[in-house]
Design an enzyme around this catalytic site. Structure first.
Site, PDB file in Angstrom:
ATOM      1  N   HIS A   1      -5.611   3.559  -3.726  1.00 29.98           N
ATOM      2  CA  HIS A   1      -6.132   3.457  -2.644  1.00 29.98           C
ATOM      3  C   HIS A   1      -6.235   4.946  -2.142  1.00 29.98           C
ATOM      4  O   HIS A   1      -5.940   4.943  -1.376  1.00 29.98           O
ATOM      5  CB  HIS A   1      -4.222   2.968  -2.437  1.00 29.98           C
TER       6      HIS A   1
ATOM      7  N   ASP B   1       1.035  -1.342   0.098  1.00 31.88           N
ATOM      8  CA  ASP B   1       0.806   0.585   0.157  1.00 31.88           C
ATOM      9  C   ASP B   1       0.722   1.284  -0.310  1.00 31.88           C
ATOM     10  O   ASP B   1       1.969   1.313   0.062  1.00 31.88           O
ATOM     11  CB  ASP B   1      -0.618   0.005   1.320  1.00 31.88           C
ATOM     12  N   ASP B   2       0.133   2.394  -0.273  1.00 33.06           N
ATOM     13  CA  ASP B   2       0.844   3.829  -0.037  1.00 33.06           C
ATOM     14  C   ASP B   2       1.721   3.933  -1.080  1.00 33.06           C
ATOM     15  O   ASP B   2       2.176   5.289  -0.820  1.00 33.06           O
ATOM     16  CB  ASP B   2       1.685   4.099   1.132  1.00 33.06           C
TER      17      ASP B   2
ATOM     18  N   HIS C   1       3.653  -2.334   2.493  1.00 26.43           N
ATOM     19  CA  HIS C   1       3.862  -1.071   2.318  1.00 26.43           C
ATOM     20  C   HIS C   1       4.655  -0.218   1.664  1.00 26.43           C
ATOM     21  O   HIS C   1       5.919  -1.079   2.155  1.00 26.43           O
ATOM     22  CB  HIS C   1       3.867   0.490   3.543  1.00 26.43           C
TER      23      HIS C   1
ATOM     24  N   HIS D   1      -5.050   9.399   1.325  1.00 35.94           N
ATOM     25  CA  HIS D   1      -5.002   8.704   1.806  1.00 35.94           C
ATOM     26  C   HIS D   1      -5.537   9.198   3.354  1.00 35.94           C
ATOM     27  O   HIS D   1      -5.474   9.155   4.424  1.00 35.94           O
ATOM     28  CB  HIS D   1      -3.468   8.228   2.257  1.00 35.94           C
TER      29      HIS D   1
END
Length: 293
Positions: free
Chosen positions: A154, A103-104, A256, A158
């Protein structure tokens, strides 16, 4: 003098002919068989991913390793009066499969390092990217795509305040990121991961709204805890994944790939080794991937 010249010329001609006669001609290369040609052509043209057709009728796949994308954004589908909701799909589950998810990202340090490790180990993965980071590092996003990993949405940045608890804000962030991704790689993902996960963030309004827009959300059932407070180390992540996959034959693993996750990079080779030793193969998240819970 004339006789001497003629003798010299005759001797030279004799030596030249002898030299030519002594050379063995190289055998002609055998023509490539039609079977070899077909195999080479198939290897060259084999698709690295599936692009959904206009009506989503080609998505029922029998492999967990083929990424799936759409050539239209939601806005484009609506403008063309094309369906936006996916048909009922049978989840794919066969064998013991691990799904490495990151992620991210992307960033320009840890994501490329992770891609290098995946390439060395011939392992596919899924990268849930933010629109903001994709804008900053489009070349890294292109590399993820070119190396046949899956890309998921995603959100743009965020920011929980924009995502929860209003579904309109969530969809706006996802569609904004869709546009960015499509502008970079030419297709948009059908998969997404809610920042922070679904539990505690989604209200009852979210699932039907996501389905109507053709999105499929996946959380995880194995966590490396590489985003936990307290500066955990690579060995912590390895232990977490090792213990959580002991009695599983289906693992969606959360990690991540953004700035600050150097320990994840350090842990990844050993994580892959452990999963292979446990008999896992590796897949990428698609709309047909079973839910983790």
């Amino acid at each position: 003098m004339t006789r001497q010249i003629l003798s010299t010329l005759l001797l030279s001609a004799t030596l030249l002919l002898a030299g030519c006669a002594g050379q063995t001609p190289s055998p002609a290369a055998e023509p490539e068989s039609s079977a070899d040609s077909s195999a080479a052509a198939a290897e060259t043209t084999a698709p690295a991913y599936i692009t959904a057709d206009d009506s989503f009728t080609n998505l029922q796949l029998d492999t967990p390793a083929m990424p799936v994308y759409d050539s239209y954004t939601i806005t484009e589908r609506r403008a063309k009066n094309l369906p936006t909701q996916l048909p009922q799909l049978t989840p794919y589950k066969d064998g013991k499969v691990a799904y490495l998810t990151f992620d991210d990202g992307p960033d320009n340090k840890n994501t490329p390092a992770i891609l290098d490790i995946l390439k060395e180990n011939d392992v596919p993965a899924t990268f849930y990217v933010t629109g903001a980071h994709a804008e900053l590092h489009p070349d890294v996003l292109k590399r993820i795509f070119a190396e046949h990993h899956a890309i998921g949405n995603h959100s743009y940045d965020h920011d929980y305040r924009k995502l929860y608890p209003a579904i309109d804000g969530f969809l706006g962030e996802m569609q904004k990121t869709d546009d960015i991704i499509k502008n970079i790689i030419g297709v948009r993902p059908l998969i997404l991961r809610a920042p922070g996960g679904v539990i505690g963030n989604f209200t009852s309004a979210y699932p039907p709204a996501l389905a109507a827009s053709g999105y499929v959300e996946h959380d995880w059932n194995v966590s490396s805890a590489d985003a936990a407070p307290g500066h955990p180390t690579a060995q912590d992540f390895i232990g977490n994944i090792d213990s959580q996959t002991d009695n599983k034959d289906f693992a969606i693993i959360l990690m991540h790939s953004s700035e600050g996750h150097e320990e994840t990079v350090k842990a990844l080779p050993e994580i892959i080794r452990i999963l292979k030793a446990k008999g896992f193969s590796f897949g990428v998240i698609t709309p047909m991937t079973p839910q983790p819970w």
